[in-house]
Design an enzyme around this catalytic site. Sequence first.
Site, PDB file in Angstrom:
ATOM      1  N   CYS A  82      -8.417   5.751  31.559  1.00  0.00           N
ATOM      2  CA  CYS A  82      -7.451   6.750  31.128  1.00  0.00           C
ATOM      3  C   CYS A  82      -6.307   6.041  30.413  1.00  0.00           C
ATOM      4  O   CYS A  82      -5.990   4.894  30.715  1.00  0.00           O
ATOM      5  CB  CYS A  82      -6.937   7.494  32.354  1.00  0.00           C
ATOM      6  N   HIS A 169      -2.512  11.104  16.674  1.00  0.00           N
ATOM      7  CA  HIS A 169      -2.626  12.561  16.731  1.00  0.00           C
ATOM      8  C   HIS A 169      -1.307  13.213  17.126  1.00  0.00           C
ATOM      9  O   HIS A 169      -1.281  14.268  17.744  1.00  0.00           O
ATOM     10  CB  HIS A 169      -3.750  12.955  17.691  1.00  0.00           C
ATOM     11  N   GLY A 178     -14.811   3.685  23.210  1.00  0.00           N
ATOM     12  CA  GLY A 178     -14.571   2.782  24.338  1.00  0.00           C
ATOM     13  C   GLY A 178     -13.089   2.711  24.660  1.00  0.00           C
ATOM     14  O   GLY A 178     -12.272   3.395  24.046  1.00  0.00           O
ATOM     15  N   HIS A 183      -5.819  11.056  27.567  1.00  0.00           N
ATOM     16  CA  HIS A 183      -4.555  11.007  28.294  1.00  0.00           C
ATOM     17  C   HIS A 183      -3.992  12.415  28.428  1.00  0.00           C
ATOM     18  O   HIS A 183      -4.459  13.343  27.772  1.00  0.00           O
ATOM     19  CB  HIS A 183      -3.546  10.033  27.654  1.00  0.00           C
ATOM     20  N   GLY A 190       2.058  20.390  29.558  1.00  0.00           N
ATOM     21  CA  GLY A 190       0.634  20.604  29.813  1.00  0.00           C
ATOM     22  C   GLY A 190      -0.305  20.079  28.737  1.00  0.00           C
ATOM     23  O   GLY A 190      -1.436  20.533  28.629  1.00  0.00           O
ATOM     24  N   HIS A 193      -5.164  15.446  26.081  1.00  0.00           N
ATOM     25  CA  HIS A 193      -5.826  14.988  24.861  1.00  0.00           C
ATOM     26  C   HIS A 193      -7.038  14.118  25.173  1.00  0.00           C
ATOM     27  O   HIS A 193      -6.940  13.157  25.925  1.00  0.00           O
ATOM     28  CB  HIS A 193      -4.829  14.204  23.987  1.00  0.00           C
ATOM     29  N   ASP A 196     -11.665  11.955  20.601  1.00  0.00           N
ATOM     30  CA  ASP A 196     -12.880  12.558  20.039  1.00  0.00           C
ATOM     31  C   ASP A 196     -13.831  11.527  19.436  1.00  0.00           C
ATOM     32  O   ASP A 196     -14.920  11.872  18.994  1.00  0.00           O
ATOM     33  CB  ASP A 196     -12.513  13.624  19.002  1.00  0.00           C
ATOM     34  N   HIS A 215      -9.868  14.541  35.785  1.00  0.00           N
ATOM     35  CA  HIS A 215      -8.879  13.472  35.934  1.00  0.00           C
ATOM     36  C   HIS A 215      -7.595  13.808  35.161  1.00  0.00           C
ATOM     37  O   HIS A 215      -6.492  13.745  35.704  1.00  0.00           O
ATOM     38  CB  HIS A 215      -9.476  12.151  35.430  1.00  0.00           C
ATOM     39  N   GLU A 216      -7.754  14.200  33.901  1.00  0.00           N
ATOM     40  CA  GLU A 216      -6.566  14.475  33.078  1.00  0.00           C
ATOM     41  C   GLU A 216      -5.825  15.719  33.570  1.00  0.00           C
ATOM     42  O   GLU A 216      -4.599  15.754  33.568  1.00  0.00           O
ATOM     43  CB  GLU A 216      -6.947  14.613  31.602  1.00  0.00           C
TER      44      GLU A 216
HETATM   45 ZN   LIG Z   1      -5.245   8.888  34.226  1.00  0.00          ZN
HETATM   46 ZN   LIG Z   2      -2.090  12.544  22.873  1.00  0.00          ZN
END
Ligand SMILES: [Zn+2]
Ligand SMILES: [Zn+2]
Length: 493
Positions: A82, A169, A178, A183, A190, A193, A196, A215-216
């Site tokens: 992450c 972005h 990879g 995140h 809220g 991201h 992609d 997780h995010e």
């Molecule tokens: Zn995390």
């Molecule tokens: Zn972002």
Amino acid sequence: MKLTVSIAISAVILVFCEPKPNKVDPYGFLIQFGYAEKPPTGTGLDKNTFERGVKKFQAMMHIPQTGKLDAVTSRKMNSKRCGMADFGEGNVDKRRIAFATRQDSPWSGGKKHFTWFLEQSSGQFSSGAQRSMIDKAFRYWADVSGITARESSDLNSADIKVRFASRFHGDANFDGPGGVLAHAFYPDDGRLHMDDEESWRDVEKETGTIMTLVHELGHNLGLTHSSVEGAVMYPSRGTPPEGFNFQLDGDDIYRIQRLYGGPNGPNPPKPTKPPVVPTQPSGRLNPKDCDRYSRFDSIVQVPVYGESYEDIFAFVGRYVWRLDSYDGALEQRSTLQRYFPGLPSKKMFSAFYDRDLGYLFLTSLKTLFTYDVYRKRLIEKKKLSFTTYAAFMDPEKRNTAILMKTRGSSSIYFEFNTITRRVEGRRKYSRSRWSFMNRTPTAALISASFPDHLFLFSGKSYRTVDLRTYNFVGGTRSNSRAWLRCSKAIDRY
Ligand SMILES: [Zn+2]
Ligand SMILES: [Zn+2]
């Protein structure tokens, strides 16, 4: 001629089909993920800071803490993870850096009902498939906690805004295939991201994509990274095997319930999987214990169930109280060994915890114990030349603890280096920022939840020092009321 062209084309295709993940720069990695402070511009990380950062990362990864960039460490640094930092908050006041570990915190205003919107979809799945995965991911949290979630028809009013984006972005740079997978932001922001350029459809598949979303969303809901390897909030992971039945860990469930309560109100009857930690008692503590065991020998805030949250431990004789940093006693007193296996059953005169190292230090008469909190084992036992009655980490000096020597005397204290584990300086209160202290307490605490305050305990009561002014604030207060939740008043200062 024709041959050359076709070689050139196949080379191009190869590059696009099998992109080689970039090897991370270990220095940048330690800074980005909170294992080392960013050095002033123009200078690099010095050797000690680098080694300390590597050790801390190795502890988080549950691999030997060599402090060196060995093969296994390098492999861990290059694994998928992450993009959020594991420690620290980045923008904190330098003086408070040692206490900057972020704690889990919910949305403001007691918010429990969330809406989400897929703001920017990926070309790798149909939009319907992506929305179904977000819905499933949210359900992991909603099934075990007091939150609910539904899709919004409107971007602007949605609480959680999901985007699949690549490279720069708007708020940050994704790193291509990879490395960083995704995140998200902490409450009340809220944004979620996903990088992609990851192979969501072909490599991660639905399971890996949902795991990443869960997780995010955990971050969006206020959870920080966990050092429990099986937890969904652990910062890195491998590719889930085919048919992997992904479930939340007890650590995840315990933490989300701490913020939002259980699915059926504040105290859930039974989570889907029993949490690894004891739950909060519903009733009051035994009033006799409240009085008899409110004379703290030492007190310290330390994580015992993963780095993501820290409880306060008050040591009384051979017993210990586990306290919530905001809400008083979490359960009846218990033995030291329950939380710190490997420590002797002794009265601990002082206790302090260096978050940088993950080491808890305790003294009993003239013996100093160094305890590895992550690995739950005693590292070293050594003699000091004096008895320490209270100790705490210096709020202004990294890896330095203040050891207070004698009860009832106001003259001197010692500085202790937590890396060399040596007493390095003997100082006079009168010539220091501590000059206002006119007697030595029997226990001292700086809590990560109240980083600007030092609590000094003596007998069954305590006083509070404001570290911004180095002066006492408020009067003398009762330990049992404020720290053990033996009455309703919990106001600490
Ligand atoms: Zn995390
Ligand atoms: Zn972002």
